[in-house]
Design a protein around this motif. Structure first.
Motif, short mmCIF file in Angstrom:
data_model
loop_
_atom_site.label_atom_id
_atom_site.label_comp_id
_atom_site.label_asym_id
_atom_site.label_seq_id
_atom_site.Cartn_x
_atom_site.Cartn_y
_atom_site.Cartn_z
N GLU A 165 0.60 -0.39 0.19
CA GLU A 165 0.35 0.18 0.01
C GLU A 165 1.19 1.32 0.06
OE1 GLU A 165 -2.76 0.15 3.14
OE2 GLU A 165 -3.95 1.89 2.23
N VAL A 175 -4.94 0.00 -3.87
CA VAL A 175 -4.96 1.05 -3.60
C VAL A 175 -5.99 1.98 -3.03
CG1 VAL A 175 -5.44 2.97 -5.83
CG2 VAL A 175 -4.64 0.75 -6.39
N ASP A 176 -5.29 2.81 -1.87
CA ASP A 176 -5.96 3.82 -1.06
C ASP A 176 -6.23 4.92 -1.72
OD1 ASP A 176 -7.14 5.58 1.29
OD2 ASP A 176 -6.91 3.87 2.37
N ILE A 229 -2.93 3.60 -12.34
CA ILE A 229 -4.01 2.42 -12.31
C ILE A 229 -4.41 1.98 -13.00
CG2 ILE A 229 -6.37 2.01 -11.79
CD1 ILE A 229 -6.49 4.19 -10.00
N ILE A 237 -4.20 -4.51 -8.45
CA ILE A 237 -4.79 -4.35 -7.47
C ILE A 237 -5.45 -5.36 -7.05
CG2 ILE A 237 -6.94 -2.63 -7.16
CD1 ILE A 237 -6.25 -1.31 -9.58
N TYR A 290 -9.06 -1.79 -2.92
CA TYR A 290 -9.27 -0.99 -3.07
C TYR A 290 -9.76 -0.63 -2.27
CZ TYR A 290 -11.68 3.30 -5.36
OH TYR A 290 -11.85 4.40 -6.25
N HIS A 291 -9.36 1.00 -1.64
CA HIS A 291 -10.20 1.49 0.04
C HIS A 291 -10.11 3.05 -0.05
CE1 HIS A 291 -7.08 -1.03 2.97
NE2 HIS A 291 -8.04 -1.66 1.81
N ARG A 335 -12.72 5.51 -9.21
CA ARG A 335 -13.82 4.27 -8.94
C ARG A 335 -13.49 3.33 -10.54
NH1 ARG A 335 -19.18 2.39 -7.00
NH2 ARG A 335 -19.57 0.82 -8.05
N VAL A 393 -10.40 2.79 -11.94
CA VAL A 393 -10.00 1.12 -11.30
C VAL A 393 -10.63 0.23 -11.69
CG1 VAL A 393 -10.37 -0.59 -8.96
CG2 VAL A 393 -9.32 2.20 -9.29
N TYR A 408 -10.38 -4.38 -12.19
CA TYR A 408 -10.34 -5.01 -10.85
C TYR A 408 -12.61 -5.27 -10.54
CZ TYR A 408 -10.58 -4.14 -5.12
OH TYR A 408 -10.68 -4.93 -3.98
N GLN A 458 -15.19 -2.66 -2.90
CA GLN A 458 -14.76 -1.27 -2.69
C GLN A 458 -14.81 -1.09 -0.88
OE1 GLN A 458 -15.94 2.17 -3.58
NE2 GLN A 458 -17.80 1.36 -4.14
#
Lengths: 262, 262
Positions: free
Chosen positions: A132, A166-167, A181, A188, A191-192, A221, A224, A229, A233
């Protein structure tokens, strides 16, 4: 994307058992617990309670801190716990500067070597490692991997078994975010989401609820998703001054509402 | 590198006249004043007092904020003032998100167009524009240019008359810093120093005195010198909780001492 709860979001109010039951009650089908909470409940109990409620474990928070003295044992234990929990990845907060040092290069080398050392066990256990990248404001004391580009360069070196978490909080500002991305693609692993507040009153614990800040969450989003991905989420909000002081059921209701709007 | 004082370092204690006299008294031969202080003293008086003491004006802080409504007039005035002061550059803090917007791209486009619009006047006035990439934690509200790479990409687009201000506080964490300083070469128009404290208690006003934090100042300085920069190193410390509360003569003595060690 389905919603998952990172238990840090209600960590002041609920222990892990309460968080698991809270997720079940609110129809949240993914959870990412923290290791200290797993230890408090007991690993076996955590596994059984999560299974009973049919939750997906989107990650385990966290391994990493390769710049601390006990990094090897801690990370091997974390891999084992992630395996027992059936976690989709072990999230790595890699650690900042080696204590007493100002040498970012040496710290980054140490991180690379640390991940490489743990990787064979992680692969054997079927636990993908998710590097991360943390916001540059946390480079000194939390993580010296600070951009998605840098994290992916490291993934390229380390090969199979390693990806990224990915945050949005850490990467939203990055002019190369869309590009990176896309580059990340299937690497990935998590996803945060949360939001960046203006003003931000604390470097660690002043994250915002989705929609209360300035991050263009639908845009990120979309990138991503375009990268392939298809996971959850996961909401992860550290909020000393606001959300940690609220009724946790209200927090979960708000997470659900807000995520449905992004 | 000779020492210069960015007057923000003692802005709570001294007005511009006092800062100029302080520099002269301590043998500090460069100064970078802020526009509000110049306005308080009066531009002509500022010019004459700075000349009388033979100080080099390493920059004028600041132009920029191209995402604010009055950006054009403000920047043209700033160019004019920088010209009158004989400043080596006008430092640009480019502005964050357009108010009410979450669109970083649009904000960055607006910055590019804003600089392009002001550039002909700046060139005519002999005032180089120094784009200062600001730390990503300031992306929303201060500057949406957040890495040296991004600033140099913008310089490439804009051509002659534009360069960068490198402030260690904003860029020290960047894994591409050495590479990008090399790339910058003669386009480095200003070099600012201070230190990153652990912990950092405030996003804006908790900068450290050189040596009190974790930035490897000799290393970054060596890169900047290798790139061909032969100007001053300018101390700029925003410090609500520490240096703004001290005797300003002590602050200047400490700056001199510490800079001699890095």
């Amino acid at each position: 994307m389905e919603l998952a709860l990172n238990t840090a979001t209600v960590k002041r109010q609920w222990n892990l058992a309460q968080a698991i039951e809270g997720c079940a009650r609110h129809g949240i089908r993914g959870i990412d617990p923290w290791r200290d909470q797993v230890a408090d409940l007991g690993l076996k109990k955590a596994v059984s309670l999560i299974r009973r409620h049919g939750l997906t474990v989107t990650g385990l928070c966290r391994g990493g801190f390769f710049t601390a003295p006990n990094w090897r044992d801690e990370n091997l234990r974390a891999v084992e716990e992630a395996h027992e929990l059936g976690a989709q990845c072990l999230v790595l907060v890699v650690g900042g500067l080696v204590p007493g040092s100002k040498d970012l290069f040496a710290s980054r080398e140490r991180v690379k070597e640390g991940i490489a050392a743990v990787l064979p066990e992680a692969i054997k256990a079927g636990v993908p490692l998710a590097i991360e990248p943390l916001h540059p404001m946390l480079a000194a004391d939390r993580a010296c991997i600070n951009t998605l580009e840098q994290a992916l360069d490291l993934c390229d070196l380390l090969g199979e078994g390693v990806g990224v978490a990915v945050d949005v909080y850490h990467v939203w500002w990055d002019p190369k975010l869309e590009q990176q991305i896309k580059r990340a693609g299937k690497r990935i692993l998590a996803y945060h989401v949360c939001d960046w507040l203006v003003p931000t009153r604390d470097l660690l614990n002043d994250r915002g609820m989705m929609g209360d800040g300035v991050i263009d969450l639908p845009l990120i989003r979309s990138w991503v998703e375009a990268a392939g991905y298809a996971g959850f989420q996961e909401v992860e909000i550290f909020s000393e001054l606001d959300w940690w002081r609220r009724d946790p059921d209200e927090v979960l209701r708000t997470c659900k509402e807000r995520v449905s709007q992004i």
